[in-house]
Write an enzyme that holds these catalytic residues in place. Structure first.
Site, PDB file in Angstrom:
ATOM      1  N   SER A 100     -13.799  79.687  -4.955  1.00  0.00           N
ATOM      2  CA  SER A 100     -13.463  80.887  -5.710  1.00  0.00           C
ATOM      3  C   SER A 100     -12.210  80.744  -6.567  1.00  0.00           C
ATOM      4  O   SER A 100     -11.955  81.566  -7.437  1.00  0.00           O
ATOM      5  CB  SER A 100     -13.292  82.080  -4.764  1.00  0.00           C
ATOM      6  OG  SER A 100     -12.123  81.942  -3.978  1.00  0.00           O
ATOM      7  N   LYS A 145      -6.432  84.162  -3.353  1.00  0.00           N
ATOM      8  CA  LYS A 145      -6.671  84.767  -4.662  1.00  0.00           C
ATOM      9  C   LYS A 145      -5.378  84.792  -5.469  1.00  0.00           C
ATOM     10  O   LYS A 145      -4.291  84.532  -4.959  1.00  0.00           O
ATOM     11  CB  LYS A 145      -7.191  86.210  -4.498  1.00  0.00           C
ATOM     12  CG  LYS A 145      -8.414  86.353  -3.607  1.00  0.00           C
ATOM     13  CD  LYS A 145      -9.661  85.706  -4.197  1.00  0.00           C
ATOM     14  CE  LYS A 145     -10.859  85.844  -3.255  1.00  0.00           C
ATOM     15  NZ  LYS A 145     -12.058  85.154  -3.779  1.00  0.00           N
TER      16      LYS A 145
END
Length: 231
Positions: A100, A145
């Site tokens: 991701s 993230k």
């Protein structure tokens, strides 16, 4: 079985580079040495040593291209001075579990994590953070993230790009051709808005909403492993 001489030499080189003439190196340096034992084979040990020395020299020189602010370095040094244990509180090494964050971080990359000083210095736009938040999963799940929005920021997407407070966010870390779609949101007090760099493969604040800043358990300082050519 006797350990290969090349592996022994790599270990000695890493220890010397981290500790110098002292009995102990920095908190995150000791984490590097501890992670050495998870390598397999002589050449992987050599590559880990080279990567560890590179991270050590980067931290010492604090070049402009490394996102480690001087106040962060000072805070880590202060933590060492008061005897904060390795890994438990101050620093550690973690691996990337998913794609991701590609192309910035790739699956099974090893990164150096600041677990303490970000709590004093605060988070900044663009920081890559480690998240454990029960509202985003079971609570045991780890997410990595990038911070896009801080409390009070208005985040929206236009024509495939991210805007913060009506200004387009410079996202040079994204792969060419990346398109980002999101709904407009104002980040509440005490929360952050985060996205993965691989927008097509990432579940983040676009689907799951903002999350409490208290759910951040660490900030990524630098990628350590594997060594990849610059370019």
């Amino acid at each position: 079985m006797t350990e290969p001489w090349l592996r022994r030499a790599a270990r000695r080189t890493l220890v010397l580079g981290v500790r110098g003439r002292g009995a102990r190196g920095s908190e995150w340096g000791e984490a590097l040495i501890g992670e050495f034992e998870q390598t397999s084979g002589s050449w992987e040990a050599v590559r880990w040593t080279l990567s560890g020395l590179r991270a050590t020299w980067r931290a010492a020189r604090v070049p402009r291209r490394v996102r480690v602010r001087r106040r962060t370095v000072v805070a880590v040094v202060a933590a060492v001075a008061i005897g904060v244990p390795v890994n438990a509180y101050a620093a550690g090494v973690a691996y990337i579990p998913s794609g991701s964050m590609e192309p910035t971080l790739q699956i099974e990359d090893r990164v150096l994590i600041d677990k303490l000083s970000f709590r004093w210095s605060g988070l900044d736009h663009g920081d890559i953070v480690v998240i454990q938040d029960a509202t985003w999963g079971t609570g045991s799940e780890t997410w990595i993230k990038r911070v896009i929005g801080l409390p009070g920021d208005v985040i929206e997407c236009r024509d495939g790009a991210v805007y913060r407070n009506a200004a387009r966010v410079d996202e040079g870390y994204l792969a060419d051709g990346t398109v980002t779609e999101c709904s407009a949101v104002t980040v509440p007090a005490g929360e952050i808005y985060v996205l993965g760099d691989h927008r097509e493969a990432s579940r983040d604040s676009r689907q799951l909403g903002t999350l409490a800043a208290a759910g951040v358990t660490g900030r990524v300082l630098t990628r350590m492993w594997p060594v990849r050519p610059a370019g």
